[in-house]
Motif scaffolding. Structure first.
Motif, PDB file in Angstrom:
ATOM      1  N   MET A   1       0.835  -1.204   0.000  1.00  0.00           N
ATOM      2  CA  MET A   1       0.000   0.000   0.000  1.00  0.00           C
ATOM      3  C   MET A   1       0.866   1.248   0.000  1.00  0.00           C
ATOM      4  SD  MET A   1      -2.978  -1.172   2.685  1.00  0.00           S
ATOM      5  CE  MET A   1      -3.901   0.347   2.632  1.00  0.00           C
ATOM      6  N   ILE A   2       1.909   1.243   0.834  1.00  0.00           N
ATOM      7  CA  ILE A   2       2.797   2.402   0.929  1.00  0.00           C
ATOM      8  C   ILE A   2       3.546   2.615  -0.392  1.00  0.00           C
ATOM      9  CG2 ILE A   2       4.851   3.318   2.094  1.00  0.00           C
ATOM     10  CD1 ILE A   2       3.841   1.730   4.605  1.00  0.00           C
ATOM     11  N   ARG A   3       4.078   1.535  -0.974  1.00  0.00           N
ATOM     12  CA  ARG A   3       4.797   1.633  -2.251  1.00  0.00           C
ATOM     13  C   ARG A   3       3.882   2.146  -3.362  1.00  0.00           C
ATOM     14  NH1 ARG A   3       5.849  -3.458  -4.077  1.00  0.00           N
ATOM     15  NH2 ARG A   3       7.081  -2.557  -5.782  1.00  0.00           N
ATOM     16  N   TRP A   4       2.651   1.648  -3.365  1.00  0.00           N
ATOM     17  CA  TRP A   4       1.700   2.026  -4.418  1.00  0.00           C
ATOM     18  C   TRP A   4       1.391   3.522  -4.375  1.00  0.00           C
ATOM     19  CZ3 TRP A   4      -3.338   3.828  -5.094  1.00  0.00           C
ATOM     20  CH2 TRP A   4      -3.953   3.517  -6.312  1.00  0.00           C
ATOM     21  N   ILE A   5       1.142   4.032  -3.164  1.00  0.00           N
ATOM     22  CA  ILE A   5       0.854   5.463  -3.024  1.00  0.00           C
ATOM     23  C   ILE A   5       2.094   6.288  -3.340  1.00  0.00           C
ATOM     24  CG2 ILE A   5       0.139   7.282  -1.429  1.00  0.00           C
ATOM     25  CD1 ILE A   5      -1.419   5.122   0.122  1.00  0.00           C
ATOM     26  N   ALA A   6       3.249   5.847  -2.808  1.00  0.00           N
ATOM     27  CA  ALA A   6       4.487   6.624  -2.978  1.00  0.00           C
ATOM     28  C   ALA A   6       4.844   6.775  -4.451  1.00  0.00           C
ATOM     29  CB  ALA A   6       5.629   5.950  -2.212  1.00  0.00           C
ATOM     30  N   ARG A   7       4.685   5.696  -5.208  1.00  0.00           N
ATOM     31  CA  ARG A   7       5.019   5.789  -6.629  1.00  0.00           C
ATOM     32  C   ARG A   7       4.180   6.852  -7.324  1.00  0.00           C
ATOM     33  NH1 ARG A   7       4.112   1.049 -11.223  1.00  0.00           N
ATOM     34  NH2 ARG A   7       4.532   2.392 -13.019  1.00  0.00           N
ATOM     35  N   ARG A   8       2.908   6.896  -7.008  1.00  0.00           N
ATOM     36  CA  ARG A   8       2.032   7.871  -7.657  1.00  0.00           C
ATOM     37  C   ARG A   8       2.321   9.291  -7.208  1.00  0.00           C
ATOM     38  NH1 ARG A   8       0.660   3.174  -8.283  1.00  0.00           N
ATOM     39  NH2 ARG A   8      -0.755   2.454  -9.944  1.00  0.00           N
ATOM     40  N   LEU A   9       2.719   9.464  -5.974  1.00  0.00           N
ATOM     41  CA  LEU A   9       3.118  10.793  -5.504  1.00  0.00           C
ATOM     42  C   LEU A   9       4.366  11.264  -6.225  1.00  0.00           C
ATOM     43  CD1 LEU A   9       2.551  10.305  -1.665  1.00  0.00           C
ATOM     44  CD2 LEU A   9       1.244  11.835  -3.147  1.00  0.00           C
ATOM     45  N   VAL A  10       5.381  10.392  -6.295  1.00  0.00           N
ATOM     46  CA  VAL A  10       6.636  10.774  -6.948  1.00  0.00           C
ATOM     47  C   VAL A  10       6.410  11.054  -8.429  1.00  0.00           C
ATOM     48  CG1 VAL A  10       8.943   9.956  -7.578  1.00  0.00           C
ATOM     49  CG2 VAL A  10       8.069   9.547  -5.275  1.00  0.00           C
ATOM     50  N   ASP A  11       5.595  10.263  -9.095  1.00  0.00           N
ATOM     51  CA  ASP A  11       5.310  10.483 -10.519  1.00  0.00           C
ATOM     52  C   ASP A  11       4.690  11.861 -10.759  1.00  0.00           C
ATOM     53  OD1 ASP A  11       6.288   8.011 -11.148  1.00  0.00           O
ATOM     54  OD2 ASP A  11       4.326   7.046 -11.421  1.00  0.00           O
ATOM     55  N   ARG A  12       4.025  12.393  -9.748  1.00  0.00           N
ATOM     56  CA  ARG A  12       3.398  13.711  -9.872  1.00  0.00           C
ATOM     57  C   ARG A  12       4.272  14.824  -9.294  1.00  0.00           C
ATOM     58  NH1 ARG A  12      -0.026   9.741  -9.882  1.00  0.00           N
ATOM     59  NH2 ARG A  12      -2.091   9.879 -10.856  1.00  0.00           N
ATOM     60  N   GLY A  13       5.498  14.483  -8.917  1.00  0.00           N
ATOM     61  CA  GLY A  13       6.409  15.501  -8.396  1.00  0.00           C
ATOM     62  C   GLY A  13       6.133  15.910  -6.966  1.00  0.00           C
ATOM     63  N   LEU A  14       5.348  15.113  -6.261  1.00  0.00           N
ATOM     64  CA  LEU A  14       4.995  15.431  -4.870  1.00  0.00           C
ATOM     65  C   LEU A  14       5.963  14.691  -3.946  1.00  0.00           C
ATOM     66  CD1 LEU A  14       1.120  15.061  -5.272  1.00  0.00           C
ATOM     67  CD2 LEU A  14       2.506  17.149  -5.472  1.00  0.00           C
ATOM     68  N   THR A  15       7.099  15.312  -3.653  1.00  0.00           N
ATOM     69  CA  THR A  15       8.198  14.626  -2.956  1.00  0.00           C
ATOM     70  C   THR A  15       8.603  15.287  -1.655  1.00  0.00           C
ATOM     71  OG1 THR A  15       9.868  15.872  -4.186  1.00  0.00           O
ATOM     72  CG2 THR A  15       9.109  13.790  -5.156  1.00  0.00           C
ATOM     73  N   ALA A  16       7.948  16.338  -1.223  1.00  0.00           N
ATOM     74  CA  ALA A  16       8.300  17.030   0.023  1.00  0.00           C
ATOM     75  C   ALA A  16       8.072  16.105   1.223  1.00  0.00           C
ATOM     76  CB  ALA A  16       7.464  18.297   0.179  1.00  0.00           C
ATOM     77  N   PRO A  17       8.713  16.387   2.361  1.00  0.00           N
ATOM     78  CA  PRO A  17       8.545  15.512   3.536  1.00  0.00           C
ATOM     79  C   PRO A  17       7.105  15.254   3.930  1.00  0.00           C
ATOM     80  CG  PRO A  17      10.382  17.005   3.894  1.00  0.00           C
ATOM     81  CD  PRO A  17       9.744  17.433   2.596  1.00  0.00           C
ATOM     82  N   LYS A  18       6.221  16.247   3.737  1.00  0.00           N
ATOM     83  CA  LYS A  18       4.837  16.058   4.182  1.00  0.00           C
ATOM     84  C   LYS A  18       4.161  14.895   3.476  1.00  0.00           C
ATOM     85  CE  LYS A  18       2.757  19.478   1.025  1.00  0.00           C
ATOM     86  NZ  LYS A  18       1.983  20.754   0.985  1.00  0.00           N
ATOM     87  N   TYR A  19       4.650  14.509   2.297  1.00  0.00           N
ATOM     88  CA  TYR A  19       4.021  13.410   1.577  1.00  0.00           C
ATOM     89  C   TYR A  19       4.406  12.048   2.153  1.00  0.00           C
ATOM     90  CZ  TYR A  19       2.545  17.030  -1.598  1.00  0.00           C
ATOM     91  OH  TYR A  19       1.960  18.163  -2.116  1.00  0.00           O
ATOM     92  N   HIS A  20       5.385  12.025   3.032  1.00  0.00           N
ATOM     93  CA  HIS A  20       5.665  10.792   3.773  1.00  0.00           C
ATOM     94  C   HIS A  20       4.416  10.344   4.526  1.00  0.00           C
ATOM     95  CE1 HIS A  20       7.795   7.965   6.432  1.00  0.00           C
ATOM     96  NE2 HIS A  20       7.139   8.525   7.428  1.00  0.00           N
ATOM     97  N   ALA A  21       3.724  11.303   5.169  1.00  0.00           N
ATOM     98  CA  ALA A  21       2.526  10.964   5.930  1.00  0.00           C
ATOM     99  C   ALA A  21       1.378  10.549   5.020  1.00  0.00           C
ATOM    100  CB  ALA A  21       2.104  12.154   6.797  1.00  0.00           C
ATOM    101  N   VAL A  22       1.379  11.028   3.786  1.00  0.00           N
ATOM    102  CA  VAL A  22       0.347  10.621   2.831  1.00  0.00           C
ATOM    103  C   VAL A  22       0.594   9.181   2.387  1.00  0.00           C
ATOM    104  CG1 VAL A  22      -0.713  11.095   0.592  1.00  0.00           C
ATOM    105  CG2 VAL A  22       0.031  13.003   2.061  1.00  0.00           C
ATOM    106  N   ALA A  23       1.849   8.867   2.051  1.00  0.00           N
ATOM    107  CA  ALA A  23       2.179   7.518   1.601  1.00  0.00           C
ATOM    108  C   ALA A  23       1.940   6.486   2.698  1.00  0.00           C
ATOM    109  CB  ALA A  23       3.634   7.466   1.122  1.00  0.00           C
ATOM    110  N   HIS A  24       2.317   6.841   3.912  1.00  0.00           N
ATOM    111  CA  HIS A  24       2.121   5.924   5.038  1.00  0.00           C
ATOM    112  C   HIS A  24       0.720   6.132   5.623  1.00  0.00           C
ATOM    113  CE1 HIS A  24       6.284   4.290   5.660  1.00  0.00           C
ATOM    114  NE2 HIS A  24       6.538   5.284   4.821  1.00  0.00           N
ATOM    115  N   THR A  25      -0.271   5.867   4.822  1.00  0.00           N
ATOM    116  CA  THR A  25      -1.658   6.033   5.244  1.00  0.00           C
ATOM    117  C   THR A  25      -1.959   5.199   6.487  1.00  0.00           C
ATOM    118  OG1 THR A  25      -3.947   5.569   4.599  1.00  0.00           O
ATOM    119  CG2 THR A  25      -2.253   4.251   3.550  1.00  0.00           C
TER     120      THR A  25
END
Length: 494
Positions: A194-218
């Motif tokens: 789940m974490i890998r799946w979300i993280a890949r989509r965030l990175v593909d959209r250029g959303l890489t700031a620290p705050k997106y760590h909490a998004v990926a780790h739902t």
């Protein structure tokens, strides 16, 4: 007691608090052990007046990372000296960090290496958990039984991190081994895919700031993995301990399993009471200082963790001290180009763990002092096979004690702390209460802001069978699949 008794240390006039009661008395210490608790004890060679102070068992931090290489190859900022000094200044007298096996490592070599490092540097007592990342037949059949007999009676497994995680089949093998050998399994429960799946989509959209760590780790990744870990333990009919519980849904899963009578235990940490995901949303890469896994959630999850600690769903309060500096050695391995996927996960908290909860829990009326002692000391000792040597104030117990001044006002800052991290996520937080004197086995370790002992003076604690394991062996489900068909003793089969 003879009036001719001479104590090495007498602590007089203190308000003694244990997990069960609070009362006023003196404490007499001889040869590192509490030998008397009564009023009007004779003065010791070292006589300590604790009038107006609270005398508590020394804290036990059973989840901290010290001088440990992470799965990403990053070394902690704290070695066994800086970590144990920091712990002592915060009222903790025993730590149980992790001897971390990585894939390809031999377990006896891993434990020997950590033992040498700790023996040379620690100023307070310590034990080890084992991180198990490579459960080969040799590890399960030879090496784990060996280290368990030598007092390392708990081990941690991961359900996330590509280089550390075990699949469900491997988890079942580990649980079966723990059942046979009398060890307790601790689980980092997050769904890796789940974490890998979300993280890949965030990175593909250029959303890489620290705050997106909490998004990926739902929080769904935590609650799903928690439920799956409980189910696997239920199949094997063994106790399980879920570490660093963060989210409301995970708390609910644990509470529901306990309501069914399952031997599921859990802990949480300061970051889940005093931080939220909002703290990660800072300019640039500053938010990396607040990133850990699982990440802090929202105010609803904060309250769920508070209630879990108060009502017993969560039995322990640990730091999960994961000390990485805010530079290329830890949080920023790629400098300004670091993304949330690159940085080391974890926050420091070893020294402030107990003062934060004492101030915000006890002194603000959310938690009784007896519950505070339970979740910061006694329950750790009971759970991990150290009680009553550690974790309480009783005749015959080690003289691990902290004398707290409940009226001392403190503003937490990096400059006052003794770790080697270089920042604290609690910078500027104002609290009340701090330990002024700390004793380990009757030795004065900290006194009024000064360290009084030498490096290497701490001792290894050889732990016995964890209490949840002992209970389960007495009360396990006779109808479980394991007992009916795979019991070691054929006479137990049905």
């Amino acid at each position: 007691m003879s009036t001719s008794t001479t104590f090495d240390v007498t602590i007089r006039h203190g308000r003694i608090c244990t997990a069960n009661e609070t009362y006023y008395a003196d404490i007499g210490i001889k040869d590192g052990v509490i030998t008397a608790i009564a009023k009007n004890l004779p003065a010791g060679k070292q006589d300590v007046d604790a009038a107006g102070r609270w005398v508590l068992p020394g804290g036990i931090d059973s989840h901290c990372h010290v001088e440990q290489l992470s799965g990403m190859g990053m070394m902690c900022a704290d070695d066994f000296y800086s970590a144990t000094v920091s712990a002592a200044f915060g009222g903790t007298t025993t730590i149980v960090p992790f001897a971390a096996q990585h894939r390809g490592n031999k377990i006896p070599e891993v434990v020997a290496d950590y033992s040498k490092r700790a023996a040379e540097k620690a100023v307070i007592d310590y034990g080890f958990h084992l991180i198990l990342a490579d459960p080969t037949p040799e590890a399960l059949e030879q090496h784990l039984p060996e280290v368990i007999k030598n007092g390392v009676t708990s081990f941690k497994i991961y359900m996330t991190y590509d280089r550390m995680k075990l699949d469900d089949y491997q988890v079942l093998d580990v649980l079966e081994c723990a059942s046979k050998e009398g060890a307790l399994v601790m689980v980092h429960a997050e769904n890796n895919d789940m974490i890998r799946w979300i993280a890949r989509r965030l990175v593909d959209r250029g959303l890489t700031a620290p705050k997106y760590h909490a998004v990926a780790h739902t929080s769904l990744a935590e609650s799903e993995a928690t439920n799956r870990a409980v189910t696997l333990a239920r199949l094997v009919d063994v106790p399980l301990l879920i570490v660093h519980v963060a989210g409301q849904e995970a708390v609910r899963v644990i509470h529901a399993s306990q309501a069914l009578g399952l031997p599921i235990h859990a802990e949480s940490c300061p970051q889940y009471l005093f931080l939220t995901a909002k703290d990660i949303d800072l300019p640039g890469l500053e938010g990396a200082k607040f990133c850990c896994s699982p990440p802090p959630g929202d105010e609803v999850s904060q309250e769920a963790v508070w209630q879990g600690l108060i009502n017993g769903t969560l039995q322990m309060f640990s730091s999960d001290h994961a000390p990485y500096r805010f530079d290329e050695s830890g949080k920023l391995p790629k400098g300004d180009a670091t993304t949330f996927k690159d940085m080391a996960n974890g926050v420091p908290g070893l020294e402030v763990r107990m003062p934060l909860l004492f101030s915000e829990g006890v002194l603000k009326g959310r938690m009784t002092i007896e519950r505070f002692v339970a979740v910061t000391a006694t329950n750790h000792a009971r759970t991990y096979g150290m009680y009553p040597q550690k974790g309480t104030i009783a005749v015959g117990s080690d003289a691990d004690l902290a004398i707290w001044n409940p009226e001392k006002a403190v503003t937490i800052s990096t400059t006052m702390l003794h770790d080697n991290v270089g920042y604290t996520p609690y910078e500027g937080k104002q609290i009340n209460g701090w330990p002024e004197k700390v004793f380990s086995r009757g030795r004065l370790v900290v006194s009024d802001g000064e360290l009084k002992v030498a490096r290497g003076s701490g001792k290894f604690v050889k732990r016995s069978t964890p209490e949840p394991v002992l209970r389960q062996r007495l009360n396990g489900n006779p109808n479980s699949v394991m007992r009916k068909y795979f019991s070691v003793d054929p006479s137990e089969r049905h």
